[in-house]
Scaffold this active site. Structure first.
Site, PDB file in Angstrom:
ATOM      1  N   GLU A  46       0.779  -1.286   0.006  1.00 11.88           N
ATOM      2  CA  GLU A  46      -0.070  -0.110  -0.156  1.00 11.88           C
ATOM      3  C   GLU A  46       0.859   1.238   0.055  1.00 11.88           C
ATOM      4  OE1 GLU A  46      -3.204   1.832   2.999  1.00 11.88           O
ATOM      5  OE2 GLU A  46      -1.686   0.565   3.910  1.00 11.88           O
ATOM      6  N   ASN A 106      -7.528   6.000  -1.883  1.00 12.57           N
ATOM      7  CA  ASN A 106      -6.174   5.265  -1.554  1.00 12.57           C
ATOM      8  C   ASN A 106      -6.336   3.837  -2.608  1.00 12.57           C
ATOM      9  OD1 ASN A 106      -4.289   3.349  -0.480  1.00 12.57           O
ATOM     10  ND2 ASN A 106      -4.731   3.719   1.599  1.00 12.57           N
ATOM     11  N   LYS A 123      -9.686   1.484  -1.842  1.00  8.13           N
ATOM     12  CA  LYS A 123      -9.842   0.979  -0.608  1.00  8.13           C
ATOM     13  C   LYS A 123     -11.268   1.553  -0.046  1.00  8.13           C
ATOM     14  CE  LYS A 123      -7.447   1.121   3.914  1.00  8.13           C
ATOM     15  NZ  LYS A 123      -5.910   1.557   4.462  1.00  8.13           N
ATOM     16  N   GLU A 142      -6.552   8.813   7.400  1.00 11.16           N
ATOM     17  CA  GLU A 142      -7.115   8.309   6.213  1.00 11.16           C
ATOM     18  C   GLU A 142      -8.425   8.807   5.809  1.00 11.16           C
ATOM     19  OE1 GLU A 142      -6.069   4.205   4.838  1.00 11.16           O
ATOM     20  OE2 GLU A 142      -5.237   3.963   6.490  1.00 11.16           O
ATOM     21  N   CYS A 168      -4.772  -3.042   3.157  1.00 10.56           N
ATOM     22  CA  CYS A 168      -4.613  -2.906   4.528  1.00 10.56           C
ATOM     23  C   CYS A 168      -5.794  -3.294   5.257  1.00 10.56           C
ATOM     24  CB  CYS A 168      -4.160  -1.229   4.688  1.00 10.56           C
ATOM     25  SG  CYS A 168      -3.384  -1.373   6.227  1.00 10.56           S
ATOM     26  N   ASN A 193       0.528  -0.625   5.276  1.00  6.89           N
ATOM     27  CA  ASN A 193       1.147   0.096   6.046  1.00  6.89           C
ATOM     28  C   ASN A 193       0.813   0.095   7.512  1.00  6.89           C
ATOM     29  OD1 ASN A 193       2.367   2.780   4.066  1.00  6.89           O
ATOM     30  ND2 ASN A 193       1.998   0.876   3.301  1.00  6.89           N
TER      31      ASN A 193
END
Length: 306
Positions: A46, A106, A123, A142, A168, A193
Site C-alpha cells: 500500500e 487509496n 480502498k 485516512e 490494509c 502500512n
C-alpha cells in the site's frame, strides 16, 4: 496445472524527503530479484511510492495533493512499468490517486505481463479519523485525506488467473474476502502500512498486531479457498515504526513464505491455482451450502442492533 511464481516485494520505510524516483529505484531492484527467481507476478505494498502521509495533520490542500498521483503510469513510475514488461512480470502496487474529477482515493492497480493496467481497486474500509485527535499517540487521518472506494471488490481474469485486490484494513473484514470469493477468486493481493504500535492502546504489543494481521489473511484465504499475498511497508518511517510480516498464504490457510525483517525484501512461492478447486467444490462450495435467507443483517445494517 496453472502455476504462478508470485513474488511479495516488502519495502522498508520511505521518508518524507524521499523522491518518487528514489523509491521507484528500490522497486526496480526488487523486481530484478523477482525476475532472477522466475516470478511472473510481483506484489508491492500500500502507498508504495510515498511515506504513509496520513500520520501527518495537514490543512493546505495543495500540500495534501502533493502526495497524490494524477495519472498512472507517470514520469516517475514509467521505468517500473517498462522494466516489468521487459521481464514479462505482472505487477500490483498501491498509491494515492487524485482523479481528473478531483476525487482522492487509496488505490491499488494490477497489470498484465505486458505492462498494461488490467485492474484497479480503491480502498473501501478506511480506518482512523478526520480531525486532529490529541488523545492519540499519533494521527491516523485516512478518513481526512481519502474517500471510501467506489469500485467495490471486483475480480480480474489476468492471463488465466482470477485475481482480486484489497488494501490494509480491508483484510480485517470478512465481507472483503467473501465478495471476491463469490466471484471465484483464486488470488487476493493486498498491501498494508500497519503501525507497530496501536495509537489508542500502546500496551497491545507488536506480537498481537502481527498475529491479528496474519489471522485475517489466513482465515480469509481458507474460508474462500484462495491464494493470498499480503505485503508490508515496514520499518521506522519518519520516526514511526511500521510492522513487517509479509506472507504468502495457500488456499488451505497455511503460510508458505514469509519475510524475516523490516527492510526491502523479496520472497517468492510457486502457487498452483488448481489447489483452489478442492475447497471451492467441497466445504466452501457456496452454491450448495450458503443460506442467504439468514444473512440479511450483513447488508441491512452497519452498527450493532439487538
Amino acid at each position: 496445472m496453472r502455476e504462478r511464481v508470485i513474488g511479495a516485494a516488502q519495502m522498508g520505510p520511505i521518508q518524507k524527503s524521499d523522491s518518487r524516483e528514489a523509491v521507484v529505484s528500490r522497486m526496480l531492484a526488487l523486481l530484478d530479484r523477482a525476475a532472477a527467481q522466475g516470478c511472473d507476478l510481483v506484489v508491492y505494498p500500500e502507498l508504495a511510492l510515498t511515506t504513509f502521509f496520513p500520520r501527518w495533520y495537514m490543512e493546505d490542500q495543495a500540500e495534501i495533493d502533493g502526495w497524490f498521483e494524477r495519472e498512472m503510469p507517470n514520469a516517475a513510475t514509467r521505468p517500473l512499468f517498462d522494466r516489468a514488461r521487459e521481464h514479462g512480470i505482472a505487477i500490483s502496487f498501491g498509491y494515492a490517486e487524485l482523479t481528473p474529477e478531483g476525487h482522492h482515493f487509496n488505490t491499488s492497480i494490477l497489470t498484465d505481463r505486458q505492462g498494461n493496467i488490467v485492474g484497479k481497486y480503491r480502498k473501501v474500509h478506511l480506518p482512523g479519523h478526520v480531525e486532529y485527535d490529541a488523545a492519540r499517540d499519533f494521527q491516523h487521518l485516512e478518513k481526512r485525506y481519502f474517500e471510501p472506494g467506489d469500485l467495490g471488490f471486483e475480480t480480474f481474469d489476468n492471463e488465466g488467473t482470477l485475481m482480486g485486490m484489497c488494501i490494509c484494513n480491508d483484510r480485517r473484514w470478512p465481507e472483503t474476502w467473501r465478495v471476491m470469493g463469490l466471484q471465484g477468486v483464486e488470488l487476493v493481493m493486498l498491501g498494508y502500512n500497519t503501525p507497530s504500535v496501536n495509537s489508542q492502546n500502546r500496551g497491545e504489543g507488536l506480537s498481537k498486531r502481527l498475529y491479528h494481521s496474519e489471522l485475517s489473511v489466513t482465515a480469509g484465504a481458507y474460508q474462500n479457498a484462495t491464494w493470498a499475498v499480503a505485503v508490508a511497508k515496514a520499518g521506522v518511517e519518519d520516526g514511526f515504526p511500521l510492522m513487517g510480516g509479509t506472507i504468502i498464504v495457500d488456499p488451505d490457510g497455511f503460510v508458505v513464505a514469509r519475510t524475516t525483517g523490516e527492510g526491502d525484501e523479496l520472497i517468492a512461492a510457486h502457487c498452483d491455482m488448481e489447489r483452489c478447486q478442492f475447497g471451492k467444490t467441497t466445504i466452501f462450495d457456496f452454491a450448495r451450502h450458503r443460506r442467504v435467507e439468514h444473512y440479511g443483517r450483513i447488508t441491512s445494517q452497519t452498527g450493532v442492533e439487538r
